[in-house]
Design a protein around this motif. Sequence first.
Motif, PDB file in Angstrom:
ATOM      1  N   UNK A 135      11.775  -1.101   0.306  1.00 37.64           N
ATOM      2  CA  UNK A 135      10.790  -2.178   0.186  1.00 37.64           C
ATOM      3  C   UNK A 135       9.580  -2.539  -0.335  1.00 37.64           C
ATOM      4  N   UNK A 136       9.091  -1.285   0.477  1.00 36.24           N
ATOM      5  CA  UNK A 136       7.951  -1.100  -0.178  1.00 36.24           C
ATOM      6  C   UNK A 136       7.637  -0.561  -1.930  1.00 36.24           C
ATOM      7  N   UNK A 137       8.685   0.178  -2.246  1.00 31.64           N
ATOM      8  CA  UNK A 137       8.501   0.116  -4.003  1.00 31.64           C
ATOM      9  C   UNK A 137       9.365  -0.412  -4.851  1.00 31.64           C
ATOM     10  N   UNK A 138       9.783  -1.388  -4.220  1.00 28.96           N
ATOM     11  CA  UNK A 138       9.906  -3.064  -4.390  1.00 28.96           C
ATOM     12  C   UNK A 138       8.973  -4.000  -4.869  1.00 28.96           C
ATOM     13  N   UNK A 139       8.522  -4.387  -4.304  1.00 31.56           N
ATOM     14  CA  UNK A 139       6.841  -4.804  -3.851  1.00 31.56           C
ATOM     15  C   UNK A 139       6.067  -4.357  -4.396  1.00 31.56           C
ATOM     16  N   UNK A 140       5.886  -2.986  -4.488  1.00 29.95           N
ATOM     17  CA  UNK A 140       4.921  -2.451  -5.750  1.00 29.95           C
ATOM     18  C   UNK A 140       4.953  -2.877  -7.008  1.00 29.95           C
ATOM     19  N   UNK A 141       6.318  -3.364  -7.242  1.00 26.98           N
ATOM     20  CA  UNK A 141       6.712  -2.756  -8.973  1.00 26.98           C
ATOM     21  C   UNK A 141       6.498  -4.659  -9.088  1.00 26.98           C
ATOM     22  N   UNK A 142       6.586  -5.460  -7.850  1.00 31.65           N
ATOM     23  CA  UNK A 142       6.351  -6.885  -8.541  1.00 31.65           C
ATOM     24  C   UNK A 142       4.713  -7.019  -9.166  1.00 31.65           C
ATOM     25  N   UNK A 143       4.650  -8.450  -9.839  1.00 30.25           N
ATOM     26  CA  UNK A 143       3.335  -9.089 -10.058  1.00 30.25           C
ATOM     27  C   UNK A 143       2.511  -8.534  -9.056  1.00 30.25           C
ATOM     28  N   UNK A 144       1.377  -8.500 -10.094  1.00 28.34           N
ATOM     29  CA  UNK A 144       0.205  -8.265  -9.369  1.00 28.34           C
ATOM     30  C   UNK A 144      -0.564  -8.929  -8.975  1.00 28.34           C
ATOM     31  N   UNK A 150      -3.826  -4.269  -9.663  1.00 30.44           N
ATOM     32  CA  UNK A 150      -2.877  -2.700 -10.191  1.00 30.44           C
ATOM     33  C   UNK A 150      -2.866  -1.337  -9.432  1.00 30.44           C
ATOM     34  N   UNK A 151      -3.272  -1.484  -8.215  1.00 34.47           N
ATOM     35  CA  UNK A 151      -2.798  -0.490  -7.639  1.00 34.47           C
ATOM     36  C   UNK A 151      -2.033  -1.084  -6.524  1.00 34.47           C
ATOM     37  N   UNK A 152      -2.092  -2.484  -6.115  1.00 33.27           N
ATOM     38  CA  UNK A 152      -1.290  -3.271  -4.567  1.00 33.27           C
ATOM     39  C   UNK A 152      -0.331  -3.521  -5.436  1.00 33.27           C
ATOM     40  N   UNK A 153      -0.128  -3.393  -6.194  1.00 37.03           N
ATOM     41  CA  UNK A 153       1.354  -4.303  -6.973  1.00 37.03           C
ATOM     42  C   UNK A 153       1.443  -5.597  -6.205  1.00 37.03           C
TER      43      UNK A 153
END
Length: 268
Positions: A135-144, A150-153
């Motif tokens: 889930x963290x990986x998914x959220x990090x790749x979503x709209x910033x 650019x770091x926290x996604x």
Amino acid sequence: MPSSEEGVPFATALVAGGLAGTSVDVALFPIDTIKTRLQSPQGFAKAGGFRGIYQGLGAAAAGSAPGAALFFSVYETSKPKIRQLQQTLGILPNNDSISHMLAASMGEVAACLVRVPTEVVKAKMQTSGGGLVETVREVMTQERHGPLGFVTGGLYRGFGITLFREIPFAMIQFPLYERSKQWIADTYHQSSATPIQGAVCGSVSGGIAAALTTPLDLVKTRLMLGSDKSGKPYANAMDVLRRSVSEEGASVLLQGIQPRVMWISIGG
């Protein structure tokens, strides 16, 4: 001057707030899961129903201690300073509610720096059933979102509406809490409210604040989840509000009110 106005040492507020926050969040987590699923645009059953009610506990536990510690340390240390400033400047010097509201608002801003990322991850885990790392990986790749997007996604998705929920909540709860404790002390000729009396005051004031801010909580939850039941992304909080009311009626704004009031009243 009542004891509630005396400054609490920073370290004491930090540790006590962290322990209290973790204990409440872990013990009452199933109620929070039910609330989140009731507010999900997918509907309660599709969001998971009563299955896996501890899904997302890891994210909640990771953020509860630092979030609560930040809130209580800022609240307790800033409250007497604001009170002193009121006296110095002559701004409603006999109105304790001002210092309570401002201190609580400052505490909420600080706490949200930790609370929002963990809430985003927790809400998605509660409704999708995914694991923490996934889930963290998914959220990090979503709209910033936010200046550090650019770091926290997407970890800070919903930061604004969370503040918009938390600050009114704090401005309702904490003046009620402090005033009711003082009323009890004055009524029963005590120097201060007992721990049990204080707990009751916290429960009642928290429940009232929770009920009144439920519409904001629903908007916050849906914005953090990211999209409606058809998968169409939400643009912002106003978009969530407009589409939710248009598609489901005004009553949707009170979805989840019962578990929200129960959870906060017990935890108060």
